[in-house]
Design an enzyme around this catalytic site. Structure first.
Site, PDB file in Angstrom:
ATOM      1  N   ARG A  79     -14.336  60.141   0.274  1.00  0.00           N
ATOM      2  CA  ARG A  79     -14.932  59.149  -0.615  1.00  0.00           C
ATOM      3  C   ARG A  79     -15.683  59.796  -1.772  1.00  0.00           C
ATOM      4  NH1 ARG A  79     -18.593  54.513   2.009  1.00  0.00           N
ATOM      5  NH2 ARG A  79     -20.159  56.114   2.211  1.00  0.00           N
ATOM      6  N   HIS A 123     -13.647  38.198  -2.352  1.00  0.00           N
ATOM      7  CA  HIS A 123     -13.484  38.247  -0.893  1.00  0.00           C
ATOM      8  C   HIS A 123     -12.929  36.903  -0.425  1.00  0.00           C
ATOM      9  CE1 HIS A 123     -14.299  39.652   3.175  1.00  0.00           C
ATOM     10  NE2 HIS A 123     -14.755  38.447   3.435  1.00  0.00           N
TER      11      HIS A 123
HETATM   12  C1  GAR Z   1      -7.236  39.128  -1.781  1.00  0.00           C
HETATM   13  O1  GAR Z   1      -7.102  38.018  -0.935  1.00  0.00           O
HETATM   14  C2  GAR Z   1      -8.657  39.660  -1.743  1.00  0.00           C
HETATM   15  O2  GAR Z   1      -9.620  38.651  -1.620  1.00  0.00           O
HETATM   16  C3  GAR Z   1      -8.617  40.490  -0.503  1.00  0.00           C
HETATM   17  O3  GAR Z   1      -7.377  41.145  -0.557  1.00  0.00           O
HETATM   18  C4  GAR Z   1      -6.446  40.326  -1.242  1.00  0.00           C
HETATM   19  C5  GAR Z   1      -5.828  41.133  -2.361  1.00  0.00           C
HETATM   20  O4  GAR Z   1      -4.798  40.436  -2.983  1.00  0.00           O
HETATM   21  N1  GAR Z   1      -9.706  41.425  -0.495  1.00  0.00           N
HETATM   22  C6  GAR Z   1     -10.402  41.739   0.591  1.00  0.00           C
HETATM   23  O5  GAR Z   1     -10.139  41.283   1.680  1.00  0.00           O
HETATM   24  C7  GAR Z   1     -11.514  42.726   0.361  1.00  0.00           C
HETATM   25  N2  GAR Z   1     -12.377  42.760   1.488  1.00  0.00           N
HETATM   26  P1  GAR Z   1      -4.171  40.954  -4.350  1.00  0.00           P
HETATM   27  O6  GAR Z   1      -3.870  42.448  -4.167  1.00  0.00           O
HETATM   28  O7  GAR Z   1      -2.914  40.152  -4.505  1.00  0.00           O
HETATM   29  O8  GAR Z   1      -5.166  40.726  -5.433  1.00  0.00           O
END
Ligand code: GAR
Length: 206
Positions: A79, A123
């Protein structure tokens, strides 16, 4: 190292420069590119950099197609190096606001502090409910009758920073995880640009 910034970095008296961090499919990146195109026709902001921790992320291909500079910065178990390289890229591109959009890594409290007030996350739940991984599954398992999405400032915790925008989604009896996740994602695509506008206009602060 970037300096810690004051609580009220916005508004800026020019077009703001956005960076989007994404790990996968990148549909939230696409919605941010639609709202704040890199060609610059939205006076408030333009996406100027895409960062991904995964070389294969569709988000990187989408960035290339849109003509946005992008960086693959590996994270795997290191990280500190990721964050040093990310800080450098953000400075090099004079980024004002970082949007975590499906970025599936937890950043350090020190990085969150350096970008305090200038880093957002989306989120898939109505925070503070269902923090962390698999939020949609958590909501279904809890048997609640609504969920949704939250765009929030990033602070030192995981999914704990101040909420900027939430959008609600009703859970139907027939919903499985993919069906509910799809409906929540549609709301994320509306919520994220709205939250970015509120922050850039200085209407919501951390
Ligand atoms: C989304 O639903 C976002 O809210 C979630 O991942 C997905 C990404 O979709 N994020 C998390 O869960 C973070 N903790 P995308 O790549 O199509 O934007």
């Amino acid at each position: 190292m970037a300096e810690t910034v004051p609580d009220r970095p916005f508004p800026v008296a020019r077009q703001a420069r956005l960076a989007v961090f994404a790990s996968g499919r990148g549909s939230n990146l696409a919605s941010l590119l639609g709202a704040f195109p890199t060609t610059g026709e939205e006076p408030l902001a333009a996406v100027r950099l895409v960062v991904s921790d995964r070389q294969a992320a569709l988000a990187l291909a989408a960035a290339e197609a849109a003509g946005v500079p992008s960086r693959h910065i590996p994270f795997a178990r290191d990280r500190e190096r990721f964050e040093a390289a990310a800080d450098e890229a953000l400075r090099e591109h004079a980024i004002d606001l970082v949007c975590l959009a499906g970025f599936m890594r937890v950043l350090s409290p020190a990085f969150a502090e350096r970008w305090h007030g200038r880093m957002l996350n989306v989120h898939p739940s109505l925070l503070p409910a269902f923090r962390g991984l698999q939020a949609t599954r958590q909501a279904l398992e809890a048997g609640v009758d609504e969920s949704g999405c939250t765009v929030h400032f990033v602070d030192a915790g995981v999914d704990t920073g101040r909420t900027i925008v939430q959008r609600r989604v009703r859970i139907e009896a027939r919903d499985d995880e993919p069906a509910l996740a799809r409906r929540i994602l549609r709301e994320e695509h509306i919520a994220y640009p709205e939250a970015v506008r509120l922050v850039l206009r200085g209407e919501v602060t951390p």
